[in-house]
Write an enzyme that holds these catalytic residues in place. Sequence first.
Site, mmCIF file in Angstrom:
data_model
loop_
_atom_site.group_PDB
_atom_site.id
_atom_site.type_symbol
_atom_site.label_atom_id
_atom_site.label_comp_id
_atom_site.label_asym_id
_atom_site.label_seq_id
_atom_site.Cartn_x
_atom_site.Cartn_y
_atom_site.Cartn_z
ATOM 1 N N ASP A 47 -0.632 17.336 -10.445
ATOM 2 C CA ASP A 47 0.610 16.926 -10.289
ATOM 3 C C ASP A 47 1.551 16.572 -11.587
ATOM 4 O OD1 ASP A 47 2.264 14.660 -10.713
ATOM 5 O OD2 ASP A 47 1.015 12.930 -9.627
ATOM 6 N N ARG A 96 14.659 16.409 10.940
ATOM 7 C CA ARG A 96 13.125 16.534 10.539
ATOM 8 C C ARG A 96 12.383 17.481 9.793
ATOM 9 N NH1 ARG A 96 9.805 15.870 14.137
ATOM 10 N NH2 ARG A 96 10.874 14.224 15.112
HETATM 11 O O1 P1T Z 1 6.852 6.251 -7.148
HETATM 12 P P1 P1T Z 1 6.695 7.802 -5.739
HETATM 13 O O2 P1T Z 1 7.466 8.523 -6.030
HETATM 14 O O3 P1T Z 1 5.914 7.616 -4.457
HETATM 15 O O4 P1T Z 1 5.411 8.144 -6.711
HETATM 16 C C1 P1T Z 1 4.213 8.596 -6.738
HETATM 17 C C2 P1T Z 1 3.704 9.431 -7.854
HETATM 18 C C3 P1T Z 1 3.143 9.800 -8.022
HETATM 19 N N1 P1T Z 1 2.347 10.798 -8.847
HETATM 20 C C4 P1T Z 1 2.222 9.976 -10.149
HETATM 21 C C5 P1T Z 1 1.919 10.538 -11.829
HETATM 22 C C6 P1T Z 1 3.650 9.568 -10.444
HETATM 23 O O5 P1T Z 1 3.536 8.244 -11.630
HETATM 24 C C7 P1T Z 1 3.871 7.861 -9.153
HETATM 25 C C8 P1T Z 1 4.509 7.085 -9.195
HETATM 26 N N2 P1T Z 1 4.821 6.051 -10.515
HETATM 27 C C9 P1T Z 1 4.828 5.395 -10.829
HETATM 28 C C10 P1T Z 1 5.769 4.691 -9.591
HETATM 29 C C11 P1T Z 1 5.079 4.892 -12.311
HETATM 30 O O6 P1T Z 1 5.372 3.929 -12.873
HETATM 31 O O7 P1T Z 1 3.648 5.388 -12.632
#
Ligand code: P1T
Length: 380
Positions: free
Chosen positions: A171, A46
């Site tokens: 992001d 972890r």
């Molecule tokens: O699904 P995850 O790996 O937890 O990521 C979340 C996330 C964060 N930031 C952006 C810009 C994202 O598009 C996403 C996840 N998005 C999708 C699952 C989607 O279909 O838009």
Amino acid sequence: MEFETKLIHAGQAADRQTGSVNIPIYQTSTYKQDAIGKDRGWEYSRTGNPTRKALEDCIAALESAKYGLAFASGLAAETAVLGGLLKKGDHVVAGDDLYGGTYRLFEKVFRNWGLEISYADSKNPASFKKAMRRNTRLIWAETPTNPLLSITDIRALAEIAKKNKALLAVDNTFATPYFQRPIELGADIIVHSSTKYLGGHSDVIGGLLAIKDKGVFEAVKFYQNAAGAVPGPWDAWLTLRGIKTLSVRMKAHENNAFAVAGFLSGHDAVSKVYYPGLETHPGHALASDQMDGFGGMVSFELKGGRRAAESFFKKLKVFTLAESLGGVESLACYPATMTHAAIPERERLKRGITSGLVRLSAGIENSDDLVQDLDRALKF
Ligand code: P1T
């Protein structure tokens, strides 16, 4: 080292013991210690794992950052940023167009923990400036945004953050470091859902952070170990394997996105196309300035609303109706009831996520097949 070379080599020197050119999958939860207090740099998976560390070093290099951290999902990475850096009473300003799960995390989890969160127009830095408060600690922006592909001015937000002694988190999931490196433009923290383009094959869920400063890194790293949402070594390895081909894949995704956006732009059934590569896109000039390309995501508005959308999705043969994006296969999504269902309808409509909105993730198939598929599905 140039970007394409970093994809193959950053964090991934040949294994010292065997010479293996790929980092081994260290499928272990713990490590032998030679005596009390004498470990060999690893104590518990972890806290740290060599396969995960290779991925963490790799994302740091790709994003021109000093530090990298890997998580079990994109949302786990986001949780670590907020959980590790903020406390009750702190304020976050976020862009108003963002992944529905991020909105849900902010509204349904962190608001309950006592964070103040407000939203600014993703397209307008002045709106972020106006939203700043004395207790604003973090600015949060996606660019290009999900699902409307708006472009946020990273340099302008970095300046606002700096003036207010706040951090800027970007992001970078949609652009990937191949097309955009926000730390070079002044951001402090880069967030990725590596489930998407970085992994690239729709076979692994993961999240990554790239961080500029040591103090920020240490606080988030502490949270990573304390809260524990880490990826296993196998998932870290799969993500590294995906990253190696990022540059060739992103070029192919972008070529197909241009083909798809061009086709849709001239179509009678379509009222609007969102793709920053189009000169008609309001963020095109800014995207050309702060990005090295425009990516593989295209959204569009069907004139016929939900009924047209239902018929469209039913007729698709090459695009698959599914959540997620960034894999080699083309996906089509209906944000209103899928990726952005967590946003209350009124808010959603206000933000432009209507019942006619369709989001496409252009894969790397032959572009003629993608265009023909859309052509067939748009015959009502
Ligand atoms: O699904 P995850 O790996 O937890 O990521 C979340 C996330 C964060 N930031 C952006 C810009 C994202 O598009 C996403 C996840 N998005 C999708 C699952 C989607 O279909 O838009």
